[in-house]
Enzyme design. Sequence first.
Site, PDB file in Angstrom:
ATOM      1  N   ASP A   1       4.316   7.606  -6.953  1.00 24.71           N
ATOM      2  CA  ASP A   1       4.670   8.405  -5.774  1.00 24.71           C
ATOM      3  C   ASP A   1       6.159   8.667  -5.912  1.00 24.71           C
ATOM      4  OD1 ASP A   1       5.544   9.298  -3.314  1.00 24.71           O
ATOM      5  OD2 ASP A   1       4.346   7.872  -2.143  1.00 24.71           O
TER       6      ASP A   1
ATOM      7  N   ASP B   1       0.654  11.010  -4.455  1.00 33.08           N
ATOM      8  CA  ASP B   1       0.779  10.351  -5.752  1.00 33.08           C
ATOM      9  C   ASP B   1       0.544  11.322  -6.890  1.00 33.08           C
ATOM     10  OD1 ASP B   1       1.000   7.219  -5.319  1.00 33.08           O
ATOM     11  OD2 ASP B   1      -0.161   8.115  -3.690  1.00 33.08           O
TER      12      ASP B   1
ATOM     13  N   TYR C   1       9.664  13.612   1.187  1.00 32.16           N
ATOM     14  CA  TYR C   1       9.724  12.330   1.866  1.00 32.16           C
ATOM     15  C   TYR C   1       9.529  11.160   0.902  1.00 32.16           C
ATOM     16  CZ  TYR C   1      10.032   8.848   5.237  1.00 32.16           C
ATOM     17  OH  TYR C   1      10.500   7.755   5.909  1.00 32.16           O
TER      18      TYR C   1
ATOM     19  N   GLN D   1      10.033   7.033  -4.387  1.00 29.88           N
ATOM     20  CA  GLN D   1       9.465   5.857  -3.701  1.00 29.88           C
ATOM     21  C   GLN D   1       9.031   4.735  -4.656  1.00 29.88           C
ATOM     22  OE1 GLN D   1       6.693   6.351  -0.212  1.00 29.88           O
ATOM     23  NE2 GLN D   1       5.213   5.353  -1.544  1.00 29.88           N
TER      24      GLN D   1
ATOM     25  N   ASN E   1       8.637  -0.420 -21.077  1.00 28.16           N
ATOM     26  CA  ASN E   1       7.264  -0.318 -20.557  1.00 28.16           C
ATOM     27  C   ASN E   1       7.364  -0.115 -19.055  1.00 28.16           C
ATOM     28  OD1 ASN E   1       4.575  -1.158 -19.569  1.00 28.16           O
ATOM     29  ND2 ASN E   1       4.243  -1.844 -21.671  1.00 28.16           N
TER      30      ASN E   1
ATOM     31  N   TYR F   1       8.091  -3.908   1.550  1.00 27.50           N
ATOM     32  CA  TYR F   1       7.133  -2.796   1.654  1.00 27.50           C
ATOM     33  C   TYR F   1       7.712  -1.522   1.059  1.00 27.50           C
ATOM     34  CZ  TYR F   1       3.985   0.708   3.448  1.00 27.50           C
ATOM     35  OH  TYR F   1       3.093   1.752   3.537  1.00 27.50           O
TER      36      TYR F   1
ATOM     37  N   LYS G   1       1.861   1.862  -0.206  1.00 24.00           N
ATOM     38  CA  LYS G   1       0.735   1.176  -0.848  1.00 24.00           C
ATOM     39  C   LYS G   1       0.692   1.574  -2.322  1.00 24.00           C
ATOM     40  CE  LYS G   1      -1.870  -1.811   1.370  1.00 24.00           C
ATOM     41  NZ  LYS G   1      -1.295  -3.131   1.491  1.00 24.00           N
TER      42      LYS G   1
HETATM   43  P1  13P Z   1       1.995   5.969   0.538  1.00 22.30           P
HETATM   44  O1  13P Z   1       1.765   4.569   0.032  1.00 22.30           O
HETATM   45  O2  13P Z   1       0.920   6.917   0.100  1.00 22.30           O
HETATM   46  O3  13P Z   1       3.369   6.440   0.172  1.00 22.30           O
HETATM   47  O4  13P Z   1       1.891   5.943   2.111  1.00 22.30           O
HETATM   48  C1  13P Z   1       2.807   5.148   2.794  1.00 22.30           C
HETATM   49  C2  13P Z   1       2.680   5.202   4.282  1.00 22.30           C
HETATM   50  O5  13P Z   1       3.467   4.561   4.918  1.00 22.30           O
HETATM   51  C3  13P Z   1       1.610   5.995   4.892  1.00 22.30           C
HETATM   52  O6  13P Z   1       1.663   5.920   6.290  1.00 22.30           O
HETATM   53 MG    MG Z   2       4.507   8.026  -0.109  1.00 25.78          MG
HETATM   54 MG    MG Z   3       0.456   7.469  -1.811  1.00 25.71          MG
END
Ligand code: 13P
Ligand code: MG
Ligand code: MG
Length: 369
Positions: free
Chosen positions: A17, A59, A96, A100, A110, A233, A236
Amino acid sequence: MKENSQSPITISVIKADIGGYVGHSASHPEIIDLAEDKLKKAKKEELLIDFYVTSCGDDLELIMTHRQGKDSEKIHKLAWDTFMACTELARELKLYGAGQDMLADAFSGNVKGMGPGVAEMSFVERKSEPVIVFCGDKCAPGAWNLPLFKIFADPFNTIGLVIDPTMHDGFRFEVHDVFEGRDMILSCPEEMYDLLVLIGSPENYVIKNVYKKDGEIAATSSTQKLALIAGRYVGKDDPVMMVRCQSGFPAVGEVLEAFAFPHLVSGWMRGSHYGPLMPVAQREATPSRFDGPPRVIALGFQLAEGKLIGPRDMFDDPGFDLARKEANRLAEFMRRHGPFEPHRLGLKEMEYTTLPQVLKKLLEREKQG
Ligand code: 13P
Ligand code: MG
Ligand code: MG
Ligand code: 13P
């Protein structure tokens, strides 16, 4: 080694991402164009045999075939440099969360452990080699546990396990212990119940590879956990996986069938909620409602001497309409819980979100008061 159909080819899916458009909902078309330009150049220079660039939500996935083997520094550097160039463009467009998943400052051999997700397999191409690449958004690597079990161990999903003599022996599952870092091999059907003890906890144990009993690779997934790399965090993980199909492997339709059940996965809004994994066409991989619900796309390819013939957008089929409807119904049901578990993840899984900061403040007030 002379490069012919007897020398192994490698298919690498490397994803990151690098910035969302708008919010975390999709990738910007200019980002895809730029990634394509970079890989086109690598194909011209004959580092890659072929490539395909796609996106699932925010992503960006680079699907590449080559003869450099797994963990090739050249291929990983190409992916890293491509993501860095795309990050730069994402910053210009002020997308945004630009960059990330780019957690390291510089490439060091790697991309594993540096933020991007990686799934790679090497094999000698068969007479016909159908491969399906799955990409997820708003979910964690454990999202593949249930479908992989269904595809390779559940005869109610995969009739080939019962009636095809080339599959009847079953498959071996390599399970990765996310927190301890070790791997275990479990053989099905013999150790099915043991396998389920582990993979029923997808936050802790993730299926990394599936093999035929003779050792031939059947499926592989990305298992990288961003929060464990970054210690905080960062969105995801939004994993990818690849499955080989037909002739001793599950049929294409048996592989896809596992996704007709939109099972609950962790992810969704702020990576903090359980929600159904909705199988969609790539053009519909744009999670919007409460930043979701979580999505999965399936791109099917026939390999021809490493060339990616395709893709076919496999979930772009009315046969999956009911799964999507069911997913929406489940999404509505889960959403009605608002901030309550089990829609919101449990406290242990919330460790890497911003919730502990709020909790800490609250507990301090308690002490004073
Ligand atoms: P992503 O992991 O797809 O960047 O989404 C993060 C998020 O906070 C969605 O609300
Ligand atoms: Mg994102
Ligand atoms: Mg994502
Ligand atoms: P065909 O008879 O169309 O080749 O299909 C065989 C099969 O395995 C379908 O799952």
